[in-house]
Design a protein around this motif. Structure first.
Motif, mmCIF file in Angstrom:
data_model
loop_
_atom_site.group_PDB
_atom_site.id
_atom_site.type_symbol
_atom_site.label_atom_id
_atom_site.label_comp_id
_atom_site.label_asym_id
_atom_site.label_seq_id
_atom_site.Cartn_x
_atom_site.Cartn_y
_atom_site.Cartn_z
ATOM 1 N N ASP A 60 9.825 9.520 -0.740
ATOM 2 C CA ASP A 60 9.192 8.230 -0.464
ATOM 3 C C ASP A 60 8.804 7.507 -1.743
ATOM 4 O O ASP A 60 7.763 6.844 -1.816
ATOM 5 N N LEU A 87 11.294 2.108 0.048
ATOM 6 C CA LEU A 87 10.980 3.513 -0.178
ATOM 7 C C LEU A 87 12.250 4.341 -0.031
ATOM 8 O O LEU A 87 13.085 4.070 0.836
ATOM 9 N N GLU A 124 0.816 -1.223 0.000
ATOM 10 C CA GLU A 124 0.000 0.000 0.000
ATOM 11 C C GLU A 124 0.845 1.266 0.000
ATOM 12 O O GLU A 124 0.432 2.310 -0.528
ATOM 13 N N GLU A 125 2.033 1.183 0.608
ATOM 14 C CA GLU A 125 2.902 2.353 0.714
ATOM 15 C C GLU A 125 3.342 2.876 -0.655
ATOM 16 O O GLU A 125 3.746 4.026 -0.779
ATOM 17 N N TYR A 126 3.249 2.045 -1.676
ATOM 18 C CA TYR A 126 3.750 2.406 -2.999
ATOM 19 C C TYR A 126 2.648 2.840 -3.978
ATOM 20 O O TYR A 126 2.937 3.397 -5.022
ATOM 21 N N ASP A 179 12.736 -0.171 6.493
ATOM 22 C CA ASP A 179 11.390 0.390 6.442
ATOM 23 C C ASP A 179 10.390 -0.758 6.475
ATOM 24 O O ASP A 179 10.659 -1.830 5.928
ATOM 25 N N ALA A 223 7.925 -1.030 4.788
ATOM 26 C CA ALA A 223 7.445 -1.286 3.432
ATOM 27 C C ALA A 223 8.484 -2.010 2.571
ATOM 28 O O ALA A 223 8.236 -2.258 1.388
#
Length: 839
Positions: free
Chosen positions: A675, A669, A560-562, A606, A608
């Motif tokens: 990010d 990230l 989801e972070e990307y 991280d 992520a």
């Protein structure tokens, strides 16, 4: 595959038969009888062996947890007051032994172990053999001085204990019955009874050897009971949980005795009396008890040295060992049969060109098998601590408790440094063991699968009981159900089943395994008991399913972070978002769950972060589950796992392939930027795993990139094997320098195997050739395969010739062995590689 062509075919037939969807009724006379025959036969053959892997020599029975009989051996030279610092018991690199090796070994038969101990001036040979009914055994201890002019002694301490079990009033006991009143005061007879093992006797007889004497003294009995010219015996009671402390207890009792002697005689004691001073006596007047020490101190001024036998006879057996001549025959027969079995499976000849590589291969395999242990006890587990972003600095497991007891039958990576079960290592061990004894490998795999708990988790290190924990730094004893490890047990199974499916039409399911066994000289009870495997497979399959589910859920990455930053990237939009993974439990400096501890990752961790090797291992698991489901005829499951495998293969290219470097990389990230997604590329073993685990399509144009990387002497290729990290990487050889350039056999083996998989023409005379690649790429693969294979053999063999040992890893600069000594875990895969020297 690096399995032998003919033997591997037999194994495929065997597995096909084991997992066949239908078995004709005509094949079986009595299902229960066959199952019982297999279980009883296997349990009997594997009941007794030196299963205390951490000891130079220690015996205990397998599957006997309540009231086992325990036997061990210690020794030291007693001519100096500081001799106790050189008392040998647990295997340790700090003992500086010139050699400790099983020259020939098979847990079903016995073997011969040789130990050369310069500090104690001792060349020690220990034989172990069993009667044909597997109930009785002989240990023959032979010692010779390395230099008879040194005027040393060898004091050998035998200890044995009959565990009492949970009921202190129960019948289990071990009693000395002749009390030194026989004509020979150095001969001992014990009688024992175990609730689990029944009645037995233990006999200790000298074959030859001179006990310590000193002609310059009127008597060498320094005080009553301390006389090195005859055997010493002390019996006492020790709690079952403390038997493993035999060395510590011996030293404590001996220290008490020495203090008493000094108090009585003063500190000035004639040097000729030192061996007697260092002889154990019953100072505290213990009752006889269940635990017994026997100490024999031999004069080593003659080259012949000494020899004595320890015989264990079950009183219900009709094949008791009643004479030294009979014991000698058992020993000779065992060594002969081990040699025959080895040659039937590996056929490595000593010629002008190969030197003594057969001896080398036999010892390496023998030490892997000699490291098989049976462990029973509690495991320390923390099920409460939750891993989050704070873990990156350090992981603290503070909510642990002991669970169990559990049992594990397993080989170990190294008897001296890692005498316990490692999930990451064991799959590689099985790739070697199944080449020699498929049934034995199956038993070990079963034991591991039985540890999968109701949530699908199995510990990355299985450290059962205080004896196993005594060899582990405290910070590593606690296991967490959130921490994974590369699932190599399923890798081993997957390799076999993949080949099986490829050959299914050719082999069929009606081939006579019995005939195949006779042709190849393979001994396998499973060959006549397929129903047992089918039944067990149906039982274990749900466990494997839950293990797959646990692994993929706990190690699932955060994609989801990307999503927002990559919404305009067409390639990223094709990524299967539910099939991304990372290693939970990594810190700034280490990623222990990956097995590649200090291999460089993103400098700033991280939540992520997505790891290419984690994704690749899940792909291996999915392929293995697919293959098992196929063999068991579970079509729905097979399609489900095939779909998972397909998506993972696609994600490897879509998410982790870096076109700039032409290799696979981790993803994270950019913490110093906006990010944005960036690939963290450190060319090395992580880059190779999609190839090594055969997850790249066979027609992938990217294969050429990885062949080029592996062939580049400025990056991974060396005269000693593939480096774990590119020589051009800024982290090469830096810091802890564990997986930062060192050469490791397990990944080298996988890469050799993968080259053969993608380019079958690399094997001379192979009926299969690849038409998917041009001649340039095919020639590159051939050259790499042959030179890499030759480099690995020459380096590991050369180190063994020079030092008597194989090692945990090898230096990328000059090839010398580094890390743990006598690391006959996955380094033993060199035997699989060596057997193909004539191809």
């Amino acid at each position: 595959m690096l399995f032998g062509a003919s033997n591997f075919t037999v194994l495929l037939v065997l597995i096909a038969s084991c997992f066949a969807k239908k078995t004709t009724q005509e094949s079986f006379t009595s299902k229960e009888t066959l199952e019982q025959t297999f279980e009883q036969g296997t349990n009997s053959e594997l009941l007794w062996a030196p299963y205390r892997s951490n000891c130079y020599f220690g015996i205990r029975p397998r599957f006997v947890d309540g009231t086992p009989f325990i036997f061990g051996l210690m020794w030291f030279d007693t001519t100096k007051f500081d001799s106790m610092t050189r008392l040998r018991h647990f295997v340790s690199d700090e003992d500086h032994l010139e050699r400790f090796t099983w020259e020939a070994y098979d847990p079903r038969l016995g073997g011969r172990e040789n130990i050369i101990d310069p500090e104690n001036n001792l060349n020690l040979t220990i034989h172990f053999a069993k009667t044909h009914d597997d109930q009785n055994w002989i240990v023959r201890v032979n010692g010779k001085p390395l230099d008879p002019t040194l005027n040393t002694t060898t004091s050998v301490i035998l200890y044995m204990n009959q565990n009492i079990g949970k009921d202190p009033e129960g019948p289990s006991r071990l009693m000395h019955i002749n009390n030194g009143n026989t004509q020979d005061e150095n001969t001992f007879e014990f009688t024992g009874i175990s609730e689990d093992l029944g009645k037995y006797e233990v006999l200790i007889n000298d074959n030859y050897g001179n006990y310590y004497t000193n002609d310059t003294l009127d008597s060498i009995e320094v005080v009553p009971g301390c006389n090195a010219s005859r055997s010493s015996h002390v019996g006492l009671t020790i709690p079952d949980t403390e038997v493993w402390r035999a060395r510590d207890i011996f030293q404590s009792l001996l220290t008490d005795s020495i203090k008493d002697i000094v108090k009585e005689l003063g500190e000035t004691i004639d040097s000729g009396l030192v061996p007697s001073v260092l002889t154990l006596r019953n100072l505290h007047e213990f009752d006889q008890g269940n635990f017994h020490y026997i100490q024999k101190t031999f004069d080593m001024r003659e080259e012949k040295g000494f020899e004595f036998d320890v015989v264990y006879n079950n009183m219900d057996s009709t094949q008791t060992i009643d004479s030294g001549k009979q014991a000698t025959k058992l020993i000779n027969d065992a060594i002969y049969e081990i040699n025959v079995r080895f040659d039937n499976h590996f056929d490595i000849e000593d010629t002008e060109n190969t030197g003594d590589k057969r001896k080398f291969a036999m010892e390496v395999l023998g030490n892997l098998l000699g490291g098989i242990g049976y462990f029973h006890g509690t495991q320390v587990i923390d099920r409460e601590t939750v891993l989050d972003e704070d873990q990156f600095e350090s992981i603290k497991f503070e909510h642990f408790k002991e669970e169990g007891p559990y049992s594990l039958f397993t080989s170990v990576p190294s008897r001296g440094f890692f005498p316990r079960g490692f999930y990451w290592d064991e799959g590689f061990h099985l790739l070697q063991i199944m080449e020699y004894d498929f049934d034995l490998a199956f038993q070990i795999a079963v034991s591991w699968f039985n540890l999968i708990d109701e949530n699908g988790w199995v510990a990355r290190e299985v450290i059962l009981g205080p004896e196993a924990r005594s060899k582990v730094p405290q910070e590593f004893t606690i296991q967490s159900p959130q921490i994974a490890n590369p699932p190599t047990l399923l890798l081993a199974l997957s390799e076999m089943l993949t080949k099986l499916i490829e050959n299914e039409n050719e082999l069929g399911f009606s081939h006579s395994v019995v005939d195949a066994e006779q042709e190849e000289g393979i001994s396998s009870q499973l060959g006549s008991n397929f129903e047992y495997i089918i039944k067990y497979s149906k039982i274990i399959y749900p466990r494997l399913q839950s293990h797959f589910k646990w692994f993929t859920e706990t190690q699932k990455g955060l994609i989801e972070e990307y999503l927002e930053d990559m919404e305009d990237d067409e390639q990223f939009q094709e990524v299967h978002q539910n099939f991304v993974y990372r290693w939970l439990g990594r810190t700034v400096t280490h990623c222990l769950p990956s097995g590649l501890d200090d291999y460089p990752r993103a400098e700033i961790p991280d939540v992520a972060e997505l790891n290419v090797d984690a994704l690749a291992w899940v792909g291996t698991m999915a392929r293995s589950m697919k293959n098992i489901a196929h063999i068991l005829g579970l079509e729905k499951d097979e399609l489900q796992y095939a779909e998972t495998e397909r998506k993972i293969v696609e994600n490897l290219d879509l998410l982790h392939w870096d076109s700039k470097t032409g290799t696979y990389c981790d993803v994270t990230l950019d913490a110093e930027g906006d990010d944005e997604m960036q690939r963290v590329c450190h060319e090395g073993y992580v880059s190779l795993l999609p190839f090594a685990l055969k997850l790249m399509p066979r027609n992938s144009p990217k294969l050429k990139n990885l062949l080029t990387l592996m062939s580049d002497p400025e990056k991974l290729f060396s005269p000693f094997g593939l480096r774990s990290l590119s020589k051009q990487d800024e982290h090469f050889g830096a810091g802890e320098n564990y997986w930062r350039g060192k050469i490791w056999m397990n990944i080298n083996y996988l890469c050799l195997d993968a080259i053969q998989y993608y380019f079958p023409e690399v094997i001379a005379g192979s009926p299969e050739t690849s038409e998917l690649h041009d001649k340039e790429v095919s020639n590159m693969a051939k050259k790499l395969y042959n030179t890499l294979r030759e480099n690995l053999i020459n380096n590991v063999y050369g180190n063994w010739k020079e030092t008597n040992y194989v090692y945990e890893n090898y230096d990328p600069v000059d090839g010398h062995g580094t890390g743990s000594v006598q690391f006959t875990g996955w380094t033993s895969l060199i035997v699989n590689i060596l057997r193909h020297q004539g191809l």
